[in-house]
Design a protein around this motif. Structure first.
Motif, PDB file in Angstrom:
ATOM      1  N   LEU A 101       3.283  -6.657  44.874  1.00 10.38           N
ATOM      2  CA  LEU A 101       4.140  -7.447  45.746  1.00 10.38           C
ATOM      3  C   LEU A 101       5.397  -6.684  46.155  1.00 10.38           C
ATOM      4  N   VAL A 102       5.513  -5.425  45.691  1.00  5.12           N
ATOM      5  CA  VAL A 102       6.655  -4.620  46.112  1.00  5.12           C
ATOM      6  C   VAL A 102       6.222  -3.753  47.285  1.00  5.12           C
ATOM      7  N   ALA A 103       6.893  -3.951  48.418  1.00  3.82           N
ATOM      8  CA  ALA A 103       6.499  -3.218  49.618  1.00  3.82           C
ATOM      9  C   ALA A 103       7.046  -1.799  49.560  1.00  3.82           C
ATOM     10  N   THR A 104       6.117  -0.825  49.638  1.00  3.78           N
ATOM     11  CA  THR A 104       6.557   0.570  49.661  1.00  3.78           C
ATOM     12  C   THR A 104       5.827   1.306  50.768  1.00  3.78           C
ATOM     13  N   GLY A 105       6.413   2.378  51.219  1.00  2.29           N
ATOM     14  CA  GLY A 105       5.748   3.219  52.207  1.00  2.29           C
ATOM     15  C   GLY A 105       6.207   2.928  53.607  1.00  2.29           C
ATOM     16  N   SER A 106       5.700   3.739  54.527  1.00  2.00           N
ATOM     17  CA  SER A 106       6.111   3.628  55.922  1.00  2.00           C
ATOM     18  C   SER A 106       5.685   2.285  56.514  1.00  2.00           C
ATOM     19  N   VAL A 107       6.630   1.611  57.130  1.00  2.00           N
ATOM     20  CA  VAL A 107       6.349   0.297  57.694  1.00  2.00           C
ATOM     21  C   VAL A 107       5.264   0.387  58.750  1.00  2.00           C
ATOM     22  N   ARG A 163      -0.133  -0.877  60.463  1.00  2.00           N
ATOM     23  CA  ARG A 163      -1.392  -0.437  61.059  1.00  2.00           C
ATOM     24  C   ARG A 163      -2.559  -0.798  60.152  1.00  2.00           C
ATOM     25  N   LYS A 164      -2.367  -0.631  58.843  1.00  2.00           N
ATOM     26  CA  LYS A 164      -3.419  -0.951  57.891  1.00  2.00           C
ATOM     27  C   LYS A 164      -3.748  -2.451  57.935  1.00  2.00           C
ATOM     28  N   SER A 165      -2.689  -3.267  57.989  1.00  2.00           N
ATOM     29  CA  SER A 165      -2.882  -4.707  58.046  1.00  2.00           C
ATOM     30  C   SER A 165      -3.655  -5.099  59.302  1.00  2.00           C
ATOM     31  N   ARG A 166      -3.262  -4.467  60.409  1.00  2.00           N
ATOM     32  CA  ARG A 166      -3.917  -4.728  61.687  1.00  2.00           C
ATOM     33  C   ARG A 166      -5.410  -4.388  61.603  1.00  2.00           C
ATOM     34  N   ILE A 211      -8.644  -6.761  62.208  1.00  2.00           N
ATOM     35  CA  ILE A 211      -9.717  -6.490  63.173  1.00  2.00           C
ATOM     36  C   ILE A 211     -11.076  -6.553  62.481  1.00  2.00           C
ATOM     37  N   LEU A 212     -11.145  -6.010  61.252  1.00  2.00           N
ATOM     38  CA  LEU A 212     -12.404  -6.071  60.502  1.00  2.00           C
ATOM     39  C   LEU A 212     -12.827  -7.523  60.255  1.00  2.00           C
ATOM     40  N   ALA A 213     -11.853  -8.368  59.922  1.00  2.00           N
ATOM     41  CA  ALA A 213     -12.175  -9.778  59.673  1.00  2.00           C
ATOM     42  C   ALA A 213     -12.715 -10.435  60.934  1.00  2.00           C
ATOM     43  N   VAL A 214     -12.077 -10.135  62.076  1.00  2.00           N
ATOM     44  CA  VAL A 214     -12.535 -10.717  63.342  1.00  2.00           C
ATOM     45  C   VAL A 214     -13.950 -10.227  63.644  1.00  2.00           C
ATOM     46  N   LEU A 215     -14.186  -8.921  63.430  1.00  2.00           N
ATOM     47  CA  LEU A 215     -15.504  -8.361  63.719  1.00  2.00           C
ATOM     48  C   LEU A 215     -16.572  -8.993  62.819  1.00  2.00           C
ATOM     49  N   SER A 216     -16.221  -9.219  61.545  1.00  2.00           N
ATOM     50  CA  SER A 216     -17.197  -9.838  60.636  1.00  2.00           C
ATOM     51  C   SER A 216     -17.606 -11.207  61.128  1.00  2.00           C
ATOM     52  N   SER A 217     -16.599 -11.992  61.543  1.00  2.00           N
ATOM     53  CA  SER A 217     -16.912 -13.328  62.045  1.00  2.00           C
ATOM     54  C   SER A 217     -17.751 -13.234  63.300  1.00  2.00           C
ATOM     55  N   ALA A 218     -17.396 -12.278  64.163  1.00  2.00           N
ATOM     56  CA  ALA A 218     -18.160 -12.109  65.390  1.00  2.00           C
ATOM     57  C   ALA A 218     -19.605 -11.756  65.059  1.00  2.00           C
ATOM     58  N   ARG A 219     -19.788 -10.963  63.998  1.00  2.00           N
ATOM     59  CA  ARG A 219     -21.145 -10.572  63.640  1.00  2.00           C
ATOM     60  C   ARG A 219     -21.962 -11.778  63.178  1.00  2.00           C
ATOM     61  N   ALA A 220     -21.317 -12.677  62.390  1.00  2.00           N
ATOM     62  CA  ALA A 220     -22.041 -13.864  61.929  1.00  2.00           C
ATOM     63  C   ALA A 220     -22.429 -14.748  63.108  1.00  2.00           C
ATOM     64  N   VAL A 221     -21.460 -14.972  64.015  1.00  2.00           N
ATOM     65  CA  VAL A 221     -21.754 -15.795  65.185  1.00  2.00           C
ATOM     66  C   VAL A 221     -22.812 -15.098  66.044  1.00  2.00           C
ATOM     67  N   GLY A 222     -22.704 -13.758  66.125  1.00  2.00           N
ATOM     68  CA  GLY A 222     -23.686 -12.996  66.895  1.00  2.00           C
ATOM     69  C   GLY A 222     -25.084 -13.147  66.324  1.00  2.00           C
ATOM     70  N   ALA A 223     -25.202 -13.146  64.987  1.00  2.00           N
ATOM     71  CA  ALA A 223     -26.519 -13.304  64.367  1.00  2.00           C
ATOM     72  C   ALA A 223     -27.119 -14.648  64.737  1.00  2.00           C
ATOM     73  N   THR A 274       3.164  -7.174  54.650  1.00  2.00           N
ATOM     74  CA  THR A 274       2.335  -7.405  55.838  1.00  2.00           C
ATOM     75  C   THR A 274       1.263  -8.410  55.469  1.00  2.00           C
ATOM     76  N   ARG A 275       0.500  -8.842  56.477  1.00  2.00           N
ATOM     77  CA  ARG A 275      -0.500  -9.874  56.225  1.00  2.00           C
ATOM     78  C   ARG A 275      -1.544  -9.390  55.219  1.00  2.00           C
TER      79      ARG A 275
END
Lengths: 276, 324
Positions: free
Chosen positions: A4-10, A15-18, A22-34, B217-218
């Motif tokens: 819970l301690v934030a370290t490193g370049s913001v 970018r990592k969070s983003r 995107i991976l979560a959105v793609l996973s959902s899209a894949r389920a709906v796509g199936a 972050t999220r």
């Protein structure tokens, strides 16, 4: 805690969070796509065989085109209807026992038993008991659980008010509590029917010798829609492949419409109970 | 007809006592009726276990426990062993689980944390509809649409990339372990992701806001708060999906190709406990063959019971921890 301690370049952290988002959105899209892929390919392949004959005629002789699978529809209706007639009262009674009569320990035992029953593969149940009973056993936990969920939402004050008026417990349960849970019972029954209508495994062992004519005699093996799909899909006859796709399409539409309707009814029943 | 007589004191009390007697019988009767129904559910489990054991008893007497680690399944010589099928079940369900677990968690996160409320309802309903698709329909799609795609596109592609591993070499087939894994993944994901979504929604808002307040972050919030908070439940959700995969008979029978032997390659044909029962129960000729199939069912029953009970125990512990 160190997580819970934030370290490193913001910028890198963002970018990592983003990326994960995107991976979560793609996973959902894949389920709906199936889902879309399965439904659409069934629809496309089923179109040539979707006509009135499918519902009114019985199987064509091998190699000939035409014919239908009326015998399977009648068989499925019969099997699922009878199984629902067996499972519905028992499922509702179990739900009443769990939420109105049982102590916490007994309630836990019964609930766990229903979960275990729900987890036993249908092919194993199919080996143990005959097909009608298999379908009923498959439906039982679904019906009972949906009813329990709604029973739990009935306000305690309703039961207390009824008993304060000198109404006995059994009358309270049957006349006051149960009517308010109609939505849950309908939902459970619909979910159970949708599930049982698509079940192939248990019927596999009992309907080998089914006739290709319309039969409503429960003592004789009957054809059913999922069984027809299973056997036709393994046949070399392209006419039967077409029929399998058409049967699959009808089954999908039935199952999806009933499950959606069930969820809608449950949602409305729950909302009315919460509001009331 | 007599004119109605106004009730005198004793009459009224007699009526009341008769009514209370009625009520007592009614209470006892309804209680007994519902308890009887509950006993029926327990009896159903007992009957299933008893019937499967009874069906398998001949084979148990003949082969004993070594049945589980003997490889030969030869109806012509009437010799049966389950190892091939246990391997097939383990490898197809295991790999399907490896695909399905991250997908389910990601979908759960999307539905609980990311999606705007309108999208949330629609996508949630669509994922649940995927769970409602009958397995025979998924199997039909698997054999006639997915199969040719796997043979002509997916397997050559994987072979050219990962052909140096033992898992992605050999002949390409329309059926086999790989399509079975894909079909099972499609069946696990909707179950596990629906449970994951429910779990993630139970995370208290204060905790999430606290994490954001610390400047996370999220993704860091999810990794630091949501996943640790729901860890047990997520494991249970995935176990419940595994339970379904282990016992899935029809769709797997349609795509897996019913073959003997243990093959490392995912391109090979194979068989699982459930699909062997589905494929051979009707055609079994000898009593020992039927009994050995029941023995397979018994092994499958034990596996699924263990998985389901484990999931339940984890859920119970999770609920207790939350004080619900």
């Amino acid at each position: 805690v160190s997580r819970l301690v934030a370290t490193g370049s913001v910028r890198r952290r963002k970018r990592k969070s983003r990326l994960v988002e995107i991976l979560a959105v793609l996973s959902s899209a894949r389920a709906v796509g199936a889902l879309a892929l399965v439904v659409l390919s069934v629809l496309v392949k089923a179109l040539p065989a979707l006509n009135l004959d499918l519902f009114t005629k019985t199987e064509a002789t091998f190699g000939e085109s035409g014919g239908g699978i009326a015998h399977a529809f009648v068989g499925s209706l019969l099997l699922v209807g009878l199984a629902a007639a067996m499972a519905l009262p028992v499922g509702v009674l179990i739900a009443i026992y769990v939420s109105e009569f049982a102590g916490p320990r007994a309630a836990m035992v019964v609930r766990s038993a229903l979960d275990v029953l729900n987890g036993i593969p249908s092919i194993v149940i199919g080996i143990a008991v005959f097909s009608l009973l298999v379908l009923a056993i498959i439906m039982l936990p679904l019906i009972s659980r949906a009813t329990q969920e709604v029973l739990a939402l009935v306000p305690q004050s309703l039961r207390e008010a009824s008993q304060a008026l000198g109404v006995s417990k059994w009358r309270t349960v049957l006349r006051v509590v149960l009517p308010t849970t109609l939505g849950g019972i309908v939902t459970g029954a619909t979910l159970g029917i949708a599930r049982a209508a698509g079940e192939t495994a248990p019927i596999l062992f009992t309907s080998t010798l089914f006739t290709n004519t319309v039969s409503t005699d429960p003592h004789h093996p009957v054809a059913s829609v999922p069984f027809i799909i299973f056997t036709y899909s393994e046949s070399p006859d392209p006419n039967l492949h077409e029929k399998a796709w058409a049967a699959a399409f009808v089954l999908i539409v039935f199952v999806l419409v009933t499950s959606l309707a069930a969820r809608f009814v449950l949602h409305r029943a729950a909302r009315m109970l919460r509001a009331g | 007809m007599d004119a109605p007589v106004p009730l005198s004191e004793p009459d009224a009390s007699a009526l009341a006592s008769r009514r209370s007697r009625h009520d007592r019988t009614g209470d006892v009767a309804l209680r007994a009726l519902t308890a009887g129904a509950a006993l029926l559910a327990l009896a159903a489990i007992a009957t299933i276990v008893y019937e499967v054991v009874r069906g398998a008893s001949l084979s148990i007497g003949h082969f004993g426990l070594p049945f589980a680690w003997h490889q030969v399944w030869d109806p012509n010589r009437d010799i049966y062993g389950a190892l091939n099928l246990i391997y097939g079940t383990a490898i197809t369900s295991g790999v399907a689980l490896l695909f399905a677990a991250p997908l389910s968690i990601a979908i759960g996160l999307f539905l609980s944390e990311l999606a705007p409320s309108g999208v949330r309802g629609v996508v949630g309903a669509l994922v649940e509809m995927l769970a409602a698709l009958p397995s025979v329909v998924i199997g039909l799609w698997g054999i006639l649409v997915l199969g040719p795609f796997v043979q002509n596109d997916l397997e050559p592609f994987l072979g050219s990339f990962l052909g140096w591993t033992p898992f992605f070499r050999g002949e390409h087939h329309t059926g086999g372990l790989l399509p079975a894994m894909i079909v099972l993944t499609i069946m696990i994901v909707p179950i596990s992701s629906a449970i994951c979504r429910e779990l993630f929604l139970t995370v208290p808002r204060e905790l999430k806001e606290g994490a954001y307040g610390l400047g996370l972050t999220r993704w860091e919030m999810v990794r630091g708060v949501v996943l640790p908070y729901t860890r047990g439940g997520v494991v249970a959700a995935i176990l419940l999906g595994l339970g379904r995969a282990l016992g899935e008979a029809i769709a797997v029978t349609q795509v897996i190709g019913s073959a003997q032997g243990i093959h490392l390659s995912f391109f090979a044909l194979g068989d699982t406990l459930a699909s062997r029962i589905a494929a051979q129960y009707q055609g079994a000729l000898t009593a020992l063959a039927v009994s050995s199939l029941a023995y397979l069912a018994l092994i499958l029953l034990v596996f699924t019971l263990v998985v389901n009970v484990a999931a339940q125990v984890i859920v119970k512990r999770f609920e207790r921890k939350q004080g619900r």
